[in-house]
Design an enzyme around this catalytic site. Structure first.
Site, PDB file in Angstrom:
ATOM      1  N   LEU A   1       0.842  -1.189   0.000  1.00  0.00           N
ATOM      2  CA  LEU A   1       0.000   0.000   0.000  1.00  0.00           C
ATOM      3  C   LEU A   1       0.883   1.247   0.000  1.00  0.00           C
ATOM      4  O   LEU A   1       1.646   1.475   0.932  1.00  0.00           O
ATOM      5  CB  LEU A   1      -0.917   0.005   1.229  1.00  0.00           C
ATOM      6  CG  LEU A   1      -2.080   1.009   1.194  1.00  0.00           C
ATOM      7  CD1 LEU A   1      -3.190   0.545   2.119  1.00  0.00           C
ATOM      8  CD2 LEU A   1      -1.654   2.420   1.559  1.00  0.00           C
ATOM      9  N   HIS A  53       6.904   2.105  11.019  1.00  0.00           N
ATOM     10  CA  HIS A  53       7.502   3.308  10.440  1.00  0.00           C
ATOM     11  C   HIS A  53       6.516   4.468  10.554  1.00  0.00           C
ATOM     12  O   HIS A  53       5.290   4.275  10.520  1.00  0.00           O
ATOM     13  CB  HIS A  53       7.821   3.023   8.971  1.00  0.00           C
ATOM     14  CG  HIS A  53       8.673   4.036   8.298  1.00  0.00           C
ATOM     15  ND1 HIS A  53       8.182   5.236   7.832  1.00  0.00           N
ATOM     16  CD2 HIS A  53       9.994   4.033   7.993  1.00  0.00           C
ATOM     17  CE1 HIS A  53       9.139   5.925   7.268  1.00  0.00           C
ATOM     18  NE2 HIS A  53      10.267   5.219   7.344  1.00  0.00           N
TER      19      HIS A  53
END
Length: 340
Positions: free
Chosen positions: A129, A233
């Site tokens: 994604l 992240h």
């Protein structure tokens, strides 16, 4: 509010756009390595999967592109991998808790340890994604993510009962990650970027060859490494929230390179799949409800946002532009998810 974007199957001529996204996504985005052969191979595999040319369903890999239908520009991508651990092992660390006790020393405490596992064999994986800057906002991230679940609903027999998502761990812009620097590097004797590239381009035998064969005690790792275990992240925080909203849960399993979290859900309990319904489309001017609408067939799959009105339980009136994006006509069926 509807936008001019549609999620559609990737084509071979999407190579330049996909390679550009591989570069933009940065270090640690394993599913989009900057490698011409791999990128072309993934496009070819996706085209074959959508066309029904994959004999073994668990080998299917469905890559979708986010396209602005007004400009033709590709603004992102996402994918569904029908089965993980099928053609190559899918190694991860499971975090286990060991109870330590001694009556003689009057001590009782727990310690976490990392154990190498390959436990997600046969799970369907949602991933890849990525939405490019300039295309974000206005619900585009949701469209890019949720279209994967509406895709799985088209032909459930092509996908596993359990679904997995892997989130990138803490990695800086130079490709450095505390988890790797304080753990993996000692066993692999290579940079994180090299290990990450090998993971994306080989059958992962090198992991089995070089990884520690015994549990790694978390308390023996430096604080910098301990603090990032199970953290995603910064660019993945939004994706993590969407996954949790869908019903995915962290199962104390992390990536062996960057320590990023793995989350899982039962396919039929994923919110978008559970709340979706099949309706008959009718072109017209109507407002009051918004959501996502997708074709019901896999080969020509397309998904987009819509404004419209639901009449009864099974009739959706929406603009002709929405039908055009889906390449459907009035009277044909589609699957919708309503935003509440």
């Amino acid at each position: 509010m509807s936008t001019p974007y549609v999620m559609r199957p990737a084509r071979l001529d999407d190579y330049d756009a996909l390679m550009a996204m591989a570069v933009e996504s940065g270090p640690g985005f394993t599913s989009l390595p900057v490698d011409e052969q791999i990128i072309r191979g993934r496009l070819e595999k996706s085209v074959a999967s959508f066309a029904g040319q994959i004999e073994q369903l668990e080998y299917g890999k469905y890559l979708m592109m986010l396209e602005n239908t007004e400009t033709g520009e590709v603004g992102g991508c996402s994918a569904v991998k029908a089965g993980t651990g099928i053609d190559a092992p899918f190694f991860n660390y499971r975090i286990i808790t060991l109870a330590q006790a001694s009556l003689a020393a009057d001590r009782r405490f727990d310690m976490d340890a990392l154990v190498l596992t390959n436990e997600f064999v046969g799970f369907t994986e949602v991933g890849t994604l990525f939405v490019r800057e300039g295309h974000r906002g206005n619900g585009i991230g949701r469209l890019t993510a949720q279209s994967r679940y509406l895709l799985m609903a088209t032909q459930p027999d092509r996908f596993g009962d359990m679904v997995l998502a892997e989130l990138r761990g803490v990695v800086d812009k130079d490709g450095q990650t505390p988890f790797w620097e304080h753990l993996g590097r000692h066993f692999f004797r290579m940079d994180f970027t090299e290990a990450d590239y090998l993971s994306a381009t080989t059958n992962n035998q090198f992991i089995l060859d070089l990884m520690p064969k015994y549990p790694v005690y978390v308390d023996l790792l430096p604080p910098e490494a301990r603090e990032v275990i199970g953290r995603c992240h910064a660019d993945g925080v939004g994706a993590m929230k969407l996954l949790e909203w869908e019903g995915f849960r962290f199962e104390r399993v992390v990536d062996i390179f960057d320590g990023g979290p793995m989350v899982v859900a039962q396919r039929e309990l994923i919110r978008t799949i559970r709340e979706a319904r099949t309706v008959t489309l009718e072109a017209g001017e109507a407002t009051g409800q918004t959501g996502l609408v997708a074709r019901c067939d896999l080969e020509n799959y397309r998904a987009t946002q819509f404004d419209g009105a639901l009449h009864g339980e099974d009739r959706l009136i929406t603009s002709p532009e929405i039908l055009d994006r889906l390449q459907l006509k009035s009277g044909e069926q589609a699957r919708i998810w309503l935003r509440t």
